[in-house]
Every structure is written in C-alpha cells, then in structure tokens.
Design an enzyme around this catalytic site. Structure first.
Site, PDB file in Angstrom:
ATOM      1  N   ASP A   1      -4.408  -4.552   5.445  1.00 51.41           N
ATOM      2  CA  ASP A   1      -4.765  -5.485   4.383  1.00 51.41           C
ATOM      3  C   ASP A   1      -3.582  -6.424   4.177  1.00 51.41           C
ATOM      4  O   ASP A   1      -2.428  -6.020   4.312  1.00 51.41           O
ATOM      5  CB  ASP A   1      -5.065  -4.689   3.096  1.00 51.41           C
ATOM      6  CG  ASP A   1      -5.782  -5.533   2.034  1.00 51.41           C
ATOM      7  OD1 ASP A   1      -6.313  -6.611   2.369  1.00 51.41           O
ATOM      8  OD2 ASP A   1      -5.817  -5.091   0.873  1.00 51.41           O
TER       9      ASP A   1
ATOM     10  N   HIS B   1      -2.454  -0.889  -3.496  1.00 50.89           N
ATOM     11  CA  HIS B   1      -3.572   0.040  -3.361  1.00 50.89           C
ATOM     12  C   HIS B   1      -3.239   1.321  -4.111  1.00 50.89           C
ATOM     13  O   HIS B   1      -2.217   1.938  -3.858  1.00 50.89           O
ATOM     14  CB  HIS B   1      -3.811   0.392  -1.893  1.00 50.89           C
ATOM     15  CG  HIS B   1      -4.176  -0.791  -1.066  1.00 50.89           C
ATOM     16  ND1 HIS B   1      -3.987  -0.840   0.284  1.00 50.89           N
ATOM     17  CD2 HIS B   1      -4.722  -1.977  -1.407  1.00 50.89           C
ATOM     18  CE1 HIS B   1      -4.412  -2.003   0.744  1.00 50.89           C
ATOM     19  NE2 HIS B   1      -4.852  -2.717  -0.264  1.00 50.89           N
TER      20      HIS B   1
ATOM     21  N   SER C   1       0.865  -1.184   0.000  1.00 52.64           N
ATOM     22  CA  SER C   1       0.000   0.000   0.000  1.00 52.64           C
ATOM     23  C   SER C   1       0.900   1.232   0.000  1.00 52.64           C
ATOM     24  O   SER C   1       1.849   1.297  -0.781  1.00 52.64           O
ATOM     25  CB  SER C   1      -0.932  -0.066   1.208  1.00 52.64           C
ATOM     26  OG  SER C   1      -1.919   0.915   1.133  1.00 52.64           O
TER      27      SER C   1
END
Ligand SMILES: C[S@@+](CC[C@H](N)C(=O)[O-])C[C@H]1O[C@@H](n2cnc3c(N)ncnc32)[C@H](O)[C@@H]1O
Lengths: 276, 213
Positions: B138, B45, B18
């Site tokens: 995540d 992401h 991310s």
C-alpha cells in the site's frame, strides 16, 4: 487551465446529466469521494474519459444503474461500532420502555445488517413487539439483500465478536441459520420491519419517528445537503426522539445543533429537545 | 487544480505506514519542531478496534497537536490528522477531511493509496508524501500519483525500516525522489516544506540524486 480543473468541469457535467436524465441528484455529494468513484468507474468500464462516460450514461439506463450503485457505497456490517449499541441499551432503551409503541427509521440501511442488529437488541430488551421499523435506502439492489437477510458466512466471526462487544445477552448463533454456506437471519426478526425505497435527497419525510438511525450516510453529503437532510430528520422526529449518527459524524456545527442535547458524544446519539 | 491551496494551505505532508510504521512515525513526529508550518495527514494500518488509541499515543510524543478527525474537519497547518480505524481518509479541495467507509483497498481501510491520491489532487506540487515501514505494498501507487501531480516523494530507507517491503515497493515504482533514514527525515522535513518544489528544492534534489543511498 490545468487538467484537474478540466476534470472538475467534466464531473459537474456528468452529475448534471445524471440528474436531468434520471432524477438522481449526486451534485451535492461530498466531492472527494465522488471524484474517486468516477475515476475508479472509468477504469473498471475501460472508458477513456469522463465525457465518454457521460455520453454513454445518457443513452444507457443499465450503465446508469451500475454507476448509481457504484456511487452508493453500501459497505456495512452487523453490530458495527459495538460500543454504540451498548450505549443504546443503557441510555435509550429505558426511554423506549416507557412508550407503548414506537417507530424507528433506518435511513440508508444498505443491505440491512444495522437493521437486524437493532432488531436483535430490541428483542433482547423485550421491546421489539412494540416497535415498527422502517428500513430505507435509495439503492434497490441492497434493499433486496436487506429483505432477504442472507449474509456471507465468513463475516460471522466478526459479527459474533461485535455482538458480544455490543452487550449481547444470548449466543449470536441463535439469530441465524447456516444454509448453503450462508447465514440466513431468523425470519422472526423481520416481523416488524418494513423495507422501502426512499431517497434522502429528493423524497419527503416519514413522520412521527421516535428513533432515527442515519449512520455513515451523511459523510457522503456536502455541508449544504447534510443540513437539508438533518432538517428532514428534525421534522420527522417527535420531541424527545433520538437521532443516531455514525461514529465520525456530528451535528455540532450544523443548523440543527441547538435543537438537540447530547446523550452520548462518542456514540453520536442525540435527543431532540421539547420546543415551547 | 489545487484548490486546497486557495484556502491558504500551500503545502501538506502525507505519511503512510504499516507494520513497524507506528514506531517510525513516533520517531519522525518526535523530531519535528513545534512550529512545523503545514498540516500532516497520516494513515497507519491498525486493527480496526483501535478507538483513537494511536492518536492519543502520538499526541504524547509529538510537539504538534494530534487530531482524531471527524468527517468535514477543517485542515489546519501544524496539526497531525490520523485516519480513524475502519475509515478511508480523503481530502476535500476546500481544505477539509473527508471520511469514507468504501471497500478496502490493498486489504486496508484506511488505505495509504486512497489518502495519497486524494491529497495529490488537492495539493498538487505542494505535497510531500512519505512511505514508512510496512510488510505490504500500500502507498506505492499513492506515491506514483503524488509524483505525477508534481509533489515530492520520500521513502524510509528499507534497510532501516523494521519491515522494508513497503518502502521498497515504493522505490521499485521509480517514483521516489528521496530515500532517507528517520533521523535525517525529521531533520530535513522542515526545510523541504519551507523550500517547496519551485525554489531551492530543485537544486537540492540535483545535489542529492536518487541513487545516493
Ligand atoms: C456506508 S452505507 C451505511 C450503512 C449503514 N447505515 C451502516 O452504517 O453500516 C451508506 C448507505 O447510504 C445509502 N445512500 C446514499 N445516498 C442516499 C440517498 N440519497 N438516499 C438514501 N440512501 C442513500 C447508500 O445506498 C448506502 O447503502
């Protein structure tokens, strides 16, 4: 035999039971996503095993409805992929302008955002009054939302940005009324839209379509079912009609590929060739 | 269980990142050899308006072929598949990419957990999963699933990562086998995939226990 293989059998049996009991056929849906949905559904319902789910689904139509809704993956947005709407304006609208009347089919329209987006575009291009738009889905609860055209207000910021990216010619706020913290789409956008239930796996064709939208639905089908549905569309489309798919879907390696020319690869817009 | 492997692909690497993840990924991919023997699937992401820009950027850095996949794209060894913005990326057991627009998971679409759980089912103990820099968690559940299916799990050293939250969340699950800086990861990954879980990798793990950080 490993646990994963046993799970495969369990899922096969669940889908078979659903089909024979309720007539909804998920057996040829893309498997990775179905597996994920089944596992998620189990934990949401607090059920211990797929066999337990199968047993309950067979005897409980309500549980079946919520499972079917859960399989339907109805996520959508207004003017999703704005660039594709720009291409529609530039490359498809000029053809629509030459037709006295044309029919549009949104197959798998979900809660209607895509349908209202197109209605807005057609109105701005001054061809809306010549259209009839069929918006279909097999999920009655999202169809009802589509009929109502009421969307959460906090999604409007994205919608407005998408609308501008899609080449919108007015202000997006011209097309809805804010009421009770929700956005109610302008009723006049619905004048030429017919909403109805249609299952792409088991129902037959809608004929003489000029424009078919089927976006982000084929990704949930396996290759065999994709081919069947694409043939259904092919039977429905007039020669010279357009097929618009989702931005990650393609007809390139399917059985209908040679019957279409590519209007725009990135926007996944294809035109049916005239056949001798 | 692992039918993707019946199609000839024995092993695969999945990578999630991310904030700060693309920089880490660039360094990692830049350090991998052109003959890297298995497919690499990546979730980063991104802002959902990214129209394949990341894939293009990676392609310039990596010696491997970088793909912005369509749905049902066959998975081929030596290629890097980058999940497109606004779609979850999953793996079909026959060895192809499956894309989905279902709800965000951990506020993210694509989600690292979704990719890793799906890949764990497809590849079982043939899978190596890596969590890079990021400011959320995540990937943590994804690594747990990979580990449960017998795969090898790796986290970027949180101290080295631009944002240590995500690799630390992974480590905190107790499911991480190895913690490494990016240069070491790039150097060792080819051996790790070649050795596999059943072979010398076991000994390798014993020589380098988890608490060596
Ligand atoms: C992800 S949504 C796509 C919505 C919209 N077209 C878009 O791209 O934003 C997928 C829709 O396909 C519908 N669908 C799935 N299987 C179907 C079937 N067999 N027949 C008709 N609709 C189906 C689902 O109910 C869901 O509303």
């Amino acid at each position: 035999m490993q646990a994963g293989q046993i799970e495969q059998i369990e899922i096969d049996l669940l889908l078979e039971a659903v089909y024979r009991r309720y007539g909804y056929d998920f057996r040829s849906y893309a498997r990775a996503s179905i597996e994920r949905r089944v596992r998620q559904f189990l934990s949401r319902q607090g059920l211990g095993s797929i066999m337990e789910l199968t047993d309950q689904v067979l005897h409980d139509p309500k549980l079946f409805s919520s499972l079917a809704r859960y399989f339907s993956i109805a996520v959508t947005e207004l003017f999703r992929d704005p660039w594709a709407y720009r291409v529609l304006r530039e490359k498809v609208v000029p053809v629509l302008q030459t037709w006295p009347h044309f029919k549009v089919w949104h197959a798998g329209c979900s809660s209607g955002e895509e349908v209202y987006s197109l209605a807005i575009l057609l109105r701005e291009e001054e061809v809306y009054h010549r259209s009839t738009i069929y918006a279909t889905d097999f999920n009655d609860s999202v169809l009802q939302q589509a009929r109502e055209g009421i969307y959460e207000i906090d999604r409007l910021k994205d919608a407005t940005r998408n609308y501008q990216g899609a080449g919108g010619k007015a202000s997006f706020s011209d097309y809805y009324h804010a009421r009770y913290g929700a956005a109610v789409m302008d009723g006049s956008l619905r004048e030429r839209i017919v909403f109805s239930n249609h299952n792409l796996v088991t129902d037959t064709v809608f004929s003489e379509m000029h424009l078919i939208f089927c976006r982000n639905v084929l990704i949930y089908f396996d290759r065999g079912l994709q081919n069947r549905v694409l043939k259904l569309f092919d039977e429905s489309l007039v020669n010279g009609g357009f097929l618009c798919l989702g931005s990650k879907e393609d007809i390139q390696f399917t059985e209908v590929a040679d019957r279409y020319e590519v209007v725009d690869r990135q926007a996944r817009i294809f035109k049916k060739k005239a056949r001798p | 269980m692992s039918q993707a492997r019946d199609m000839g692909i024995q092993r695969a690497v999945v990578i999630g990142g991310s904030a700060g993840g693309s920089e880490a990924l660039l360094r990692l991919l830049g350090g991998l050899p052109v003959d890297f023997p298995c497919p690499i699937l990546v979730v980063l992401h991104l802002h959902h308006s990214d129209g394949g820009a990341l894939a293009q950027h990676l392609a310039r850095v990596s010696k491997l072929e970088v793909v912005d996949p369509s749905d049902k794209e066959p998975i081929v060894p030596g290629r890097v598949y980058v999940a497109p913005a606004n779609y979850h990326m999953l793996v079909e057991r026959q060895g192809s990419i499956a894309l989905s627009t279902e709800e965000r998971v951990n506020w993210s679409r694509p989600s690292i957990d979704v990719l890793m759980e799906s890949a764990a089912h497809a590849w079982g103990d043939g899978l190596i999963a890596i969590v890079l820099s990021g400011a959320n968690s995540d990937g943590a559940q994804g690594l747990v699933a990979v580990k449960a299916a017998g795969g090898l799990t790796i986290a970027q050293n949180p101290a080295e990562a631009t944002y240590g939250v995500m690799p630390q969340a992974a480590v905190d699950t107790g499911a991480v086998d190895l913690v490494m800086d990016i240069p070491e990861m790039a150097q060792r990954l080819p051996d790790l995939v070649n050795m596999g879980r059943r072979g010398p990798l076991r000994d390798d793990l014993m020589e380098r226990p988890r608490d060596e950080r």
